[in-house]
Each structure stands twice: as structure tokens, then as C-alpha cells.
Design a protein around this motif. Structure first.
Motif, short mmCIF file in Angstrom:
data_model
loop_
_atom_site.label_atom_id
_atom_site.label_comp_id
_atom_site.label_asym_id
_atom_site.label_seq_id
_atom_site.Cartn_x
_atom_site.Cartn_y
_atom_site.Cartn_z
N TRP A 9 -3.22 -14.40 32.84
CA TRP A 9 -2.29 -13.28 32.95
C TRP A 9 -1.77 -12.86 31.57
N TYR A 10 -1.36 -13.83 30.74
CA TYR A 10 -0.85 -13.48 29.41
C TYR A 10 -1.92 -12.82 28.55
N ARG A 11 -3.16 -13.28 28.65
CA ARG A 11 -4.25 -12.66 27.87
C ARG A 11 -4.52 -11.22 28.31
N SER A 12 -4.15 -10.90 29.54
CA SER A 12 -4.40 -9.56 30.06
C SER A 12 -3.33 -8.54 29.66
N LEU A 13 -2.21 -9.01 29.14
CA LEU A 13 -1.12 -8.10 28.78
C LEU A 13 -1.45 -7.30 27.53
N PRO A 14 -0.92 -6.10 27.44
CA PRO A 14 -1.14 -5.30 26.23
C PRO A 14 -0.43 -5.92 25.03
N THR A 15 -0.95 -5.67 23.86
CA THR A 15 -0.31 -6.15 22.63
C THR A 15 0.26 -4.97 21.87
N PHE A 16 1.17 -5.26 20.96
CA PHE A 16 1.72 -4.22 20.10
C PHE A 16 2.11 -4.85 18.77
N TYR A 17 2.37 -4.01 17.79
CA TYR A 17 2.81 -4.45 16.48
C TYR A 17 4.33 -4.36 16.44
N ALA A 18 4.93 -5.05 15.47
CA ALA A 18 6.38 -4.98 15.33
C ALA A 18 6.76 -5.02 13.85
N GLY A 47 9.45 -4.58 6.73
CA GLY A 47 8.02 -4.66 6.91
C GLY A 47 7.63 -5.31 8.22
N MET A 48 6.40 -5.74 8.28
CA MET A 48 5.84 -6.29 9.51
C MET A 48 6.42 -7.67 9.82
N ILE A 49 6.61 -7.90 11.10
CA ILE A 49 7.10 -9.18 11.59
C ILE A 49 5.91 -10.12 11.69
N GLU A 50 6.07 -11.34 11.19
CA GLU A 50 5.00 -12.32 11.26
C GLU A 50 5.01 -13.02 12.62
N ALA A 51 3.89 -13.59 13.00
CA ALA A 51 3.76 -14.29 14.29
C ALA A 51 4.84 -15.36 14.41
N ALA A 82 6.59 3.60 19.01
CA ALA A 82 5.63 4.69 18.79
C ALA A 82 4.28 4.28 19.36
N PRO A 83 3.56 5.23 19.96
CA PRO A 83 2.26 4.93 20.56
C PRO A 83 1.20 4.68 19.49
N PRO A 84 0.03 4.21 19.89
CA PRO A 84 -1.08 4.10 18.93
C PRO A 84 -1.29 5.47 18.27
N MET A 85 -1.60 5.43 16.98
CA MET A 85 -1.73 6.68 16.24
C MET A 85 -2.63 6.46 15.02
N GLY A 86 -3.50 7.40 14.76
CA GLY A 86 -4.36 7.31 13.58
C GLY A 86 -5.16 6.02 13.56
N HIS A 87 -5.03 5.27 12.48
CA HIS A 87 -5.76 4.02 12.31
C HIS A 87 -5.10 2.85 13.05
N ARG A 88 -3.90 3.06 13.60
CA ARG A 88 -3.18 1.99 14.31
C ARG A 88 -3.60 1.99 15.78
N PRO A 89 -4.36 0.97 16.22
CA PRO A 89 -4.89 0.98 17.58
C PRO A 89 -3.91 0.57 18.67
N ILE A 92 3.67 0.37 18.35
CA ILE A 92 4.48 -0.41 17.40
C ILE A 92 5.95 -0.30 17.78
N MET A 93 6.63 -1.40 17.66
CA MET A 93 8.08 -1.47 17.85
C MET A 93 8.73 -1.59 16.47
N TYR A 94 9.80 -0.84 16.27
CA TYR A 94 10.55 -0.90 15.02
C TYR A 94 11.97 -1.39 15.32
N PHE A 95 12.46 -2.29 14.50
CA PHE A 95 13.83 -2.79 14.60
C PHE A 95 14.52 -2.49 13.28
N LEU A 96 15.66 -1.82 13.32
CA LEU A 96 16.40 -1.50 12.10
C LEU A 96 17.77 -2.18 12.18
N PHE A 97 18.02 -3.10 11.25
CA PHE A 97 19.24 -3.90 11.24
C PHE A 97 20.22 -3.39 10.20
N ASP A 98 21.49 -3.66 10.43
CA ASP A 98 22.56 -3.26 9.52
C ASP A 98 22.69 -4.27 8.39
#
Length: 156
Positions: A9-18, A47-51, A82-89, A92-98
Motif C-alpha cells: 500500500w505505501y509503495r502505491s502512494l504518490p510521492t512529492f518533493y518538499a 531549499g529541499m528537505i532531505e529524507a 504546486a503540481p508537477p511542472m516542466g522538468h519536475r515530474p 512539491i510542497m513548500y513550507f515557509l517559516f518565520d
């Protein structure tokens, strides 16, 4: 839906970047932006969140790596998607902290391998320097800081 083994089940879930960024302002409410040397536009420090890395930890790490600032982060100001776009398949989730407010005279030490320049700009100028989707985050982040409420900005 029939029961499925958890590992299947977990392998079947969609992935995203963060990605996780930090909003830092100075005493004049100008926003700190960085100019990466690998992009044509300015950005928030971050920047990008690491695993396995929580978003707030990634934001603080990136801030230190990019410009040498070590700041205790405040709350989450903006969540964006934001949905997949351009070269990003994938989406992506964005988090902006204070990152709070610092003196405009603070010393920043841009990492020359990644950051060309770091500077403070008024919000109106940030909107012209940032890509449109990021400019929306800047405006929403300042409003969220003032209201004490996190903004959610999905791009549909």
C-alpha cells in the motif's frame, strides 16, 4: 477497497518533493532574499528537505548553509503546493517559516558555491524579483506574520 499489505500500500502512494524556506526581515520590514548562482531569479533562503528531515530543521539548516545565519525559527507562515511542472515530474510542497527580524547591519556570509548575493528588499520590490508563485508566498507570509495565522496557497 480490499485490505492490502502495508508495504504494498505505501509503495502505491504518490510521492512529492518538499522544500523549506525562511522569512527573515530587518527593522524596516524589508525581506532577506538570496540570489542563487544557478538561477536567474532571487529566492528566500532555504531549499529541499532531505529524507527523514522535518521541514523546520531543513529550513534552519539551509539558512545556515546558504548564508551563515543561525536563527531560532518561529512558526510556520505559509504552506504551498504546486503540481508537477516542466522538468519536475512530481508535485512539491513548500513550507515557509518565520525567521523573525534582525538588524539590517547583520553580517551574512553567502556560500560562494551556491549563493551569489544576499540582501534585504521592500516587499514591493521582492514581488518583482521573485518568480510569481514565490512572490505570492512573500505577500502571504507578511500577512500571516501580522495575523498569527498560517496561510495555505495551493496552486490549482
Amino acid at each position: 477497497m480490499a485490505w492490502v499489505e502495508p508495504e504494498i500500500w505505501y509503495r502505491s502512494l504518490p510521492t512529492f518533493y518538499a522544500a523549506a524556506d525562511v522569512l527573515v526581515t530587518d527593522e524596516h520590514d524589508r525581506l532577506l532574499l538570496v540570489k542563487p548562482n544557478y538561477r536567474d531569479h532571487w529566492a528566500f533562503p532555504g531549499g529541499m528537505i532531505e529524507a527523514g528531515e522535518p521541514p523546520h530543521v531543513a529550513a534552519a539548516r539551509e539558512l545556515t548553509e546558504e548564508i551563515g545565519l543561525k536563527i531560532e525559527l518561529g512558526g510556520l507562515l505559509v504552506v504551498d503546493w504546486a503540481p508537477p511542472m516542466g522538468h519536475r515530474p512530481s508535485a512539491i510542497m513548500y513550507f515557509l517559516f518565520d525567521g523573525g527580524s534582525v538588524s539590517s547591519g547583520i553580517t551574512v556570509d553567502p556560500d560562494a558555491e551556491e549563493i551569489e548575493r544576499a540582501a534585504f528588499f521592500p516587499l514591493a520590490e521582492c514581488v518583482t524579483l521573485l518568480p510569481a508563485h514565490t512572490a505570492n508566498r512573500a505577500t502571504a507570509a507578511m500577512a500571516a506574520r501580522a495575523s498569527g495565522r498560517t496561510a495555505y496557497l495551493p496552486v490549482l
